[in-house]
Design a protein around this motif. Structure first.
Motif, mmCIF file in Angstrom:
data_model
loop_
_atom_site.group_PDB
_atom_site.id
_atom_site.type_symbol
_atom_site.label_atom_id
_atom_site.label_comp_id
_atom_site.label_asym_id
_atom_site.label_seq_id
_atom_site.Cartn_x
_atom_site.Cartn_y
_atom_site.Cartn_z
ATOM 1 N N GLN A 61 0.845 -1.183 0.000
ATOM 2 C CA GLN A 61 0.000 0.000 0.000
ATOM 3 C C GLN A 61 0.888 1.244 0.000
ATOM 4 O O GLN A 61 1.910 1.292 0.693
ATOM 5 C CB GLN A 61 -0.892 0.008 1.237
ATOM 6 C CG GLN A 61 -1.795 1.218 1.376
ATOM 7 C CD GLN A 61 -2.719 1.102 2.577
ATOM 8 O OE1 GLN A 61 -3.544 0.214 2.646
ATOM 9 N NE2 GLN A 61 -2.561 1.997 3.539
ATOM 10 N N ALA A 62 0.527 2.250 -0.794
ATOM 11 C CA ALA A 62 1.310 3.484 -0.847
ATOM 12 C C ALA A 62 0.472 4.622 -1.396
ATOM 13 O O ALA A 62 -0.467 4.413 -2.171
ATOM 14 C CB ALA A 62 2.552 3.299 -1.709
ATOM 15 N N GLU A 63 0.833 5.829 -0.982
ATOM 16 C CA GLU A 63 0.281 7.028 -1.585
ATOM 17 C C GLU A 63 1.076 7.303 -2.864
ATOM 18 O O GLU A 63 2.310 7.230 -2.853
ATOM 19 C CB GLU A 63 0.403 8.223 -0.639
ATOM 20 C CG GLU A 63 -0.481 8.119 0.598
ATOM 21 C CD GLU A 63 -1.957 8.299 0.276
ATOM 22 O OE1 GLU A 63 -2.267 8.890 -0.775
ATOM 23 O OE2 GLU A 63 -2.798 7.867 1.087
ATOM 24 N N VAL A 64 0.374 7.596 -3.949
ATOM 25 C CA VAL A 64 1.028 7.782 -5.246
ATOM 26 C C VAL A 64 0.711 9.163 -5.807
ATOM 27 O O VAL A 64 -0.419 9.641 -5.711
ATOM 28 C CB VAL A 64 0.563 6.703 -6.253
ATOM 29 C CG1 VAL A 64 1.213 6.923 -7.619
ATOM 30 C CG2 VAL A 64 0.901 5.316 -5.730
ATOM 31 N N SER A 65 1.734 9.774 -6.393
ATOM 32 C CA SER A 65 1.552 11.031 -7.112
ATOM 33 C C SER A 65 2.225 10.876 -8.467
ATOM 34 O O SER A 65 3.410 10.562 -8.542
ATOM 35 C CB SER A 65 2.183 12.197 -6.340
ATOM 36 O OG SER A 65 2.076 13.402 -7.088
ATOM 37 N N LYS A 66 1.461 11.084 -9.530
ATOM 38 C CA LYS A 66 1.984 10.917 -10.886
ATOM 39 C C LYS A 66 1.793 12.211 -11.668
ATOM 40 O O LYS A 66 0.668 12.663 -11.880
ATOM 41 C CB LYS A 66 1.272 9.765 -11.600
ATOM 42 C CG LYS A 66 1.802 9.501 -13.012
ATOM 43 C CD LYS A 66 1.090 8.316 -13.647
ATOM 44 C CE LYS A 66 1.651 8.009 -15.020
ATOM 45 N NZ LYS A 66 0.955 6.867 -15.670
ATOM 46 N N ALA A 67 2.919 12.804 -12.076
ATOM 47 C CA ALA A 67 2.886 14.025 -12.872
ATOM 48 C C ALA A 67 3.308 13.695 -14.293
ATOM 49 O O ALA A 67 4.280 12.956 -14.504
ATOM 50 C CB ALA A 67 3.818 15.075 -12.269
ATOM 51 N N GLU A 68 2.592 14.238 -15.280
ATOM 52 C CA GLU A 68 2.886 13.942 -16.679
ATOM 53 C C GLU A 68 2.894 15.225 -17.500
ATOM 54 O O GLU A 68 2.106 16.136 -17.250
ATOM 55 C CB GLU A 68 1.864 12.966 -17.252
ATOM 56 C CG GLU A 68 1.859 11.606 -16.598
ATOM 57 C CD GLU A 68 0.841 10.655 -17.212
ATOM 58 O OE1 GLU A 68 1.252 9.762 -17.956
ATOM 59 O OE2 GLU A 68 -0.359 10.838 -16.931
ATOM 60 N N GLY A 69 3.785 15.259 -18.492
ATOM 61 C CA GLY A 69 3.845 16.415 -19.380
ATOM 62 C C GLY A 69 5.145 16.433 -20.147
ATOM 63 O O GLY A 69 5.984 15.537 -20.003
ATOM 64 N N PRO A 70 5.360 17.443 -20.993
ATOM 65 C CA PRO A 70 6.591 17.540 -21.780
ATOM 66 C C PRO A 70 7.815 17.669 -20.877
ATOM 67 O O PRO A 70 7.761 18.325 -19.831
ATOM 68 C CB PRO A 70 6.376 18.821 -22.609
ATOM 69 C CG PRO A 70 4.897 19.008 -22.644
ATOM 70 C CD PRO A 70 4.401 18.524 -21.323
ATOM 71 N N VAL A 71 8.916 17.053 -21.282
ATOM 72 C CA VAL A 71 10.160 17.128 -20.525
ATOM 73 C C VAL A 71 10.606 18.581 -20.402
ATOM 74 O O VAL A 71 10.594 19.336 -21.375
ATOM 75 C CB VAL A 71 11.271 16.301 -21.204
ATOM 76 C CG1 VAL A 71 12.605 16.482 -20.479
ATOM 77 C CG2 VAL A 71 10.887 14.827 -21.241
#
Length: 215
Positions: free
Chosen positions: A27-37
Motif C-alpha cells: 500500500q502506498a500514496e502515489v503522485s503521478k505528474a505527466e507532461g513535456p520534458v
C-alpha cells in the motif's frame, strides 16, 4: 552512520525484483505528474495504491477528480465517475506493454529487457546512505519506445520511491510515499492485515457505459 554496502546496477535490479516478488500486500500514496520534458506537468494524479500477487491492484484516485483504476488479475478497469464511463482493458496486454505502473516489477522488467543498466547520483531529497538510483538506457532507442527510465530505490526494503520515465519528449514522474508492505508470513500471523474481501473485485456501477477496448 554506518555506510551501506555498495551494489552494482545489476544487483540493485535483482534485489528490487526479488523484493517485489516477496510482497503479499502493498500500500502506498502515489503522485503521478505527466507532461513535456522540462516543462510544468500538464496533469497530476494522486491516490492510494494497493496491490497483491497475481496482477491484482487498485488505485483510488483523489485528484484531479475522484476515480478508480482496478485490475482483478484478468481485466484492467478504469472508472471515470465524472462522465459515468468505464474503460476495460486486457490486463495481460497492459502488463506486456510496460505501461502498467500498478505493478512496478512488470514495468521495470519490461524496460530493462533491452536496456543498459547503470547507477546514478540520487540527487536532492534522497539520502545516499539509504537510497540508490538506477538508470535504464535503451540499447536501440529508435526501437525501444522510450528514452530513459530512472528508478530510486530504498535499500532497507528494496522498494521503489520514485520513477521517471521519458518517452517521445514526454515525462511521467511517479512518486511513492507512506509505503506499507506485508509478506505472506506477516499476513498469516495476523489475518487482519490482509486485503479486505472484494478489494480487487470490480463491477461497473449501474448506469455507467462500458467500453471494452480490446474488442
Amino acid at each position: 552512520a554506518a555506510k551501506q554496502p555498495k551494489y552494482t546496477a545489476s544487483q540493485v535490479f535483482d534485489h528490487l525484483l526479488a523484493a517485489q516478488a516477496a510482497q503479499a500486500f502493498y500500500q502506498a500514496e502515489v503522485s503521478k505528474a505527466e507532461g513535456p520534458v522540462g516543462k510544468t506537468p500538464a496533469s497530476v494524479t494522486t491516490g492510494l495504491l494497493q496491490t497483491a500477487p497475481g496482477a491484482k491492484a487498485r488505485m483510488d484516485i483523489r485528484e484531479p477528480s475522484p476515480g478508480l483504476v482496478l485490475c482483478d488479475g484478468t481485466a484492467l478497469w478504469v472508472e471515470l465517475g465524472a462522465v459515468q464511463q468505464v474503460m476495460k482493458y486486457d490486463a495481460t496486454r497492459m502488463i506486456a506493454s510496460g505501461n502498467f505502473f500498478l505493478d512496478l516489477a512488470s514495468s521495470v522488467r519490461h524496460y530493462s529487457s533491452a536496456a543498459y543498466k547503470r547507477l546514478i547520483v540520487v540527487g536532492k531529497g534522497f539520502d545516499p546512505q539509504t537510497v540508490t538510483a538506477l538508470e535504464l538506457l535503451p540499447k536501440k532507442p529508435e526501437e525501444a519506445g522510450f528514452t530513459r527510465m530512472r528508478v530510486w530505490v530504498d535499500m532497507d526494503r528494496w522498494t521503489v520511491l520514485r520513477v521517471l520515465l521519458d518517452m517521445g519528449g514526454n515525462r511521467s514522474d511517479v512518486s511513492f510515499s507512506h509505503i506499507k508492505i506485508w509478506d505472506a508470513a506477516q499476513l498469516k500471523r495476523d489475518p487482519s492485515l490482509a486485503p479486505a474481501k472484494g478489494l480487487f473485485s470490480y463491477k461497473p456501477p449501474k448506469g455507467f457505459e462500458v467500453f471494452d477496448l480490446d474488442q
